[in-house]
Enzyme design. Sequence first.
Site, PDB file in Angstrom:
ATOM      1  N   CYS A 103       0.860  -1.187   0.000  1.00 12.68           N
ATOM      2  CA  CYS A 103       0.000   0.000   0.000  1.00 12.68           C
ATOM      3  C   CYS A 103       0.897   1.239   0.000  1.00 12.68           C
ATOM      4  O   CYS A 103       1.690   1.430   0.910  1.00 12.68           O
ATOM      5  CB  CYS A 103      -0.884  -0.009   1.249  1.00 12.68           C
ATOM      6  SG  CYS A 103      -1.707   1.552   1.584  1.00 12.68           S
ATOM      7  N   CYS A 107      -3.765   7.296  -1.730  1.00 14.65           N
ATOM      8  CA  CYS A 107      -5.088   7.365  -2.365  1.00 14.65           C
ATOM      9  C   CYS A 107      -6.147   7.918  -1.419  1.00 14.65           C
ATOM     10  O   CYS A 107      -7.110   8.544  -1.853  1.00 14.65           O
ATOM     11  CB  CYS A 107      -5.513   5.993  -2.845  1.00 14.65           C
ATOM     12  SG  CYS A 107      -4.169   5.047  -3.528  1.00 14.65           S
ATOM     13  N   THR A 194      -3.874   5.093   7.559  1.00 12.15           N
ATOM     14  CA  THR A 194      -2.790   4.929   6.602  1.00 12.15           C
ATOM     15  C   THR A 194      -2.054   6.254   6.432  1.00 12.15           C
ATOM     16  O   THR A 194      -2.687   7.308   6.488  1.00 12.15           O
ATOM     17  CB  THR A 194      -3.408   4.525   5.241  1.00 12.15           C
ATOM     18  OG1 THR A 194      -4.283   3.441   5.466  1.00 12.15           O
ATOM     19  CG2 THR A 194      -2.365   4.133   4.240  1.00 12.15           C
ATOM     20  N   GLU A 259      -0.043   2.000   9.365  1.00 11.16           N
ATOM     21  CA  GLU A 259      -1.298   2.430   9.981  1.00 11.16           C
ATOM     22  C   GLU A 259      -0.999   2.868  11.412  1.00 11.16           C
ATOM     23  O   GLU A 259      -0.116   2.315  12.051  1.00 11.16           O
ATOM     24  CB  GLU A 259      -2.350   1.305  10.041  1.00 11.16           C
ATOM     25  CG  GLU A 259      -2.733   0.704   8.705  1.00 11.16           C
ATOM     26  CD  GLU A 259      -1.737  -0.344   8.231  1.00 11.16           C
ATOM     27  OE1 GLU A 259      -1.076  -0.968   9.078  1.00 11.16           O
ATOM     28  OE2 GLU A 259      -1.603  -0.529   7.007  1.00 11.16           O
ATOM     29  N   HIS A 294     -13.012   5.672  -3.266  1.00  9.10           N
ATOM     30  CA  HIS A 294     -11.977   4.841  -2.662  1.00  9.10           C
ATOM     31  C   HIS A 294     -12.157   3.361  -2.986  1.00  9.10           C
ATOM     32  O   HIS A 294     -11.183   2.622  -3.104  1.00  9.10           O
ATOM     33  CB  HIS A 294     -11.967   5.067  -1.145  1.00  9.10           C
ATOM     34  CG  HIS A 294     -10.666   4.720  -0.500  1.00  9.10           C
ATOM     35  ND1 HIS A 294      -9.452   5.076  -1.041  1.00  9.10           N
ATOM     36  CD2 HIS A 294     -10.374   4.010   0.626  1.00  9.10           C
ATOM     37  CE1 HIS A 294      -8.480   4.621  -0.270  1.00  9.10           C
ATOM     38  NE2 HIS A 294      -9.010   3.968   0.739  1.00  9.10           N
ATOM     39  N   TYR A 298      -9.120   0.644  -5.024  1.00  9.68           N
ATOM     40  CA  TYR A 298      -8.539  -0.645  -4.635  1.00  9.68           C
ATOM     41  C   TYR A 298      -8.038  -1.475  -5.814  1.00  9.68           C
ATOM     42  O   TYR A 298      -7.603  -2.616  -5.628  1.00  9.68           O
ATOM     43  CB  TYR A 298      -9.515  -1.420  -3.740  1.00  9.68           C
ATOM     44  CG  TYR A 298      -9.278  -1.071  -2.293  1.00  9.68           C
ATOM     45  CD1 TYR A 298      -9.705   0.145  -1.772  1.00  9.68           C
ATOM     46  CD2 TYR A 298      -8.575  -1.914  -1.449  1.00  9.68           C
ATOM     47  CE1 TYR A 298      -9.445   0.493  -0.463  1.00  9.68           C
ATOM     48  CE2 TYR A 298      -8.320  -1.577  -0.141  1.00  9.68           C
ATOM     49  CZ  TYR A 298      -8.762  -0.375   0.349  1.00  9.68           C
ATOM     50  OH  TYR A 298      -8.487  -0.027   1.656  1.00  9.68           O
ATOM     51  N   CYS A 300      -5.424  -0.837  -6.805  1.00 10.12           N
ATOM     52  CA  CYS A 300      -4.028  -0.952  -6.323  1.00 10.12           C
ATOM     53  C   CYS A 300      -3.667  -2.408  -6.097  1.00 10.12           C
ATOM     54  O   CYS A 300      -2.539  -2.831  -6.349  1.00 10.12           O
ATOM     55  CB  CYS A 300      -3.834  -0.157  -5.043  1.00 10.12           C
ATOM     56  SG  CYS A 300      -4.785  -0.808  -3.637  1.00 10.12           S
ATOM     57  N   GLU A 448      -6.465  -5.442   4.928  1.00 10.74           N
ATOM     58  CA  GLU A 448      -6.903  -4.117   4.477  1.00 10.74           C
ATOM     59  C   GLU A 448      -7.833  -4.257   3.275  1.00 10.74           C
ATOM     60  O   GLU A 448      -8.778  -3.489   3.117  1.00 10.74           O
ATOM     61  CB  GLU A 448      -5.681  -3.270   4.114  1.00 10.74           C
ATOM     62  CG  GLU A 448      -6.057  -1.830   3.797  1.00 10.74           C
ATOM     63  CD  GLU A 448      -4.866  -1.041   3.284  1.00 10.74           C
ATOM     64  OE1 GLU A 448      -4.184  -1.544   2.364  1.00 10.74           O
ATOM     65  OE2 GLU A 448      -4.620   0.061   3.786  1.00 10.74           O
TER      66      GLU A 448
HETATM   67 FE1  SF4 Z   1      -3.292   1.809  -0.042  1.00  9.62          FE
HETATM   68 FE2  SF4 Z   1      -4.688   0.786  -2.064  1.00  9.62          FE
HETATM   69 FE3  SF4 Z   1      -5.884   2.331  -0.202  1.00  9.62          FE
HETATM   70 FE4  SF4 Z   1      -4.192   3.346  -2.037  1.00  9.62          FE
HETATM   71  S1  SF4 Z   1      -6.223   2.401  -2.391  1.00  9.62           S
HETATM   72  S2  SF4 Z   1      -4.254   3.854   0.123  1.00  9.62           S
HETATM   73  S3  SF4 Z   1      -2.646   1.741  -2.160  1.00  9.62           S
HETATM   74  S4  SF4 Z   1      -4.952   0.287   0.080  1.00  9.62           S
HETATM   75 FE    FE Z   2      -7.576   2.166   2.206  1.00 11.65          FE
END
Ligand code: SF4
Ligand code: FE
Length: 511
Positions: A103, A107, A194, A259, A294, A298, A300, A448
């Site tokens: 992570c 974001c 985060t 975190e 958001h 994800y 990501c 997460e």
């Molecule tokens: Fe982390 Fe993914 Fe959330 Fe971005 S979207 S803050 S990389 S978990």
């Molecule tokens: Fe998140």
Amino acid sequence: MANNATKIETGADYIASLRNRKLKIFLLGELIDEPIDHPIIRPSINAVAATYDLAQSNPDIATALSPFTGERVNRFLHIAQSPEDLINQNKMQRRLGQLTGTCFQRCVGMDALNSLFSVTYEIDEQHSTNYHKLLKDFIGMTQSKGYVIGGAMTDVKGDRSKAPHEQADQDMYLHVTKRTEAGVYVTGAKAHQTVCIISHWLLVMPTIRLGEADKDFALVGAIPVDADGITYIYGRQSCDTRSADGEIDAGNAQFAGQEAMIIFDNVFIPQDKIFMNGEYDFAAMLVERFTCYHRRSYVCKSGVGDVLIGAAATVAEYNGVERASHIKDKLVEMTHLNETIYSTGIAASYQASKTRSGAYLADEMLANVCKHHVTKMPYELSRLAQDLAGGLMVTLPSEADMKHPEAGPLIKKYLQGRADIPTESRVRILRLIENMTLGRNAVGYLTESMHGAGSPQAQRIQIGRAMQLEYKKQLAQALAGIPTETAAVLEASIENYFGRVFAVKSPESTK
Ligand code: SF4
Ligand code: FE
């Protein structure tokens, strides 16, 4: 705020900007002097630094032209002006997942700024306030400095059956304790935050729908990370001390997430950094829009999944089994799952609609479907990766033993796979899979994925709300020749359906 006189452009600038700040951080029972040099914290700093370096090496994806500064700015600070902007966010997120295997944390701030942009516009329309202009000034300032924003939404919540004002201890939700002409003072705590310790500004926001009695909890404001009255308590991650144990045992020595719990004790927010102050009727809209952005951020995890697929394929090769059909089939299955996550996320961005503020908002249904996939598929990807890795992944000797003059050669001999692959390479790739599926980066890749941006049930509630069952029933009844609905009703439903699916809905209809 220390060391931030000039614009932060590179990863190195960013790391330098964090030095000599006076933050109160507890970690493993101690106050931390300089988080940058702490072996457990440093990998999370490196992950954020990668977001700056990508903006340098790939500006098409990781920067955007800001309408506020007239310059190209880091995309994590940009307000989406089109569906393409949201699609590029997703491409950037996948790329950073590939580069870091974790992570990269920015974001939350990006999604907070974007959701606040449209929500403040609509609060102003209804309440004749001035939040939108103040927010635009704040965004312009952060863009010109290149700051990291930590979005802080999740309150600790206390008794979940009670509203904020009903809690035995009012501090279970962040709230205003005092209002003065100059600003407000807030007390409470935000959990699972985060990036917070290594950001420059925190954006505090309410976490649930609020009623009139919860007015003091309806607060959005920007706070410098090093403001007086803030205490950070760093969260433990699975195997976090491996980061201090040596490079091989860490699995991914360079990158990790972060975190912490943030505790606010009468922290001051000046008027020009307040973007909601008592407008409880907009708290739900803010939460819904934030999660809409958001939940498709994800994707990501598809970038992280690319790394895991690569690790699984590598270990199969090192073991000499890469040609077996069942091995290939498992890699195909992993890829199918991973691309399913990406597809739904990027489709949610593609089908974005314009809000009245001009900013684009992702498609709610597809964003929720994306995040719901993310609560499941990384677990199956991890199961398959562990299947391909074999049990050695969890019985490997330590790096210290590998370096020992007597044990080292024995390990080298007996843990050799294919003769042309060094034993150390085999160990390293297994440690990476361990890191991603059981260790530090499993925190981000698995748990997460389950709970970040809302636990699975939160998505099911929103999917249920948006699933247009009446319309679908009418479709079926019409084809079955059941004369229960008029053509006009069906026509109206079709418009509704296409309004969502093809994003032609008017911005007014988004909420
Ligand atoms: Fe982390 Fe993914 Fe959330 Fe971005 S979207 S803050 S990389 S978990
Ligand atoms: Fe998140």
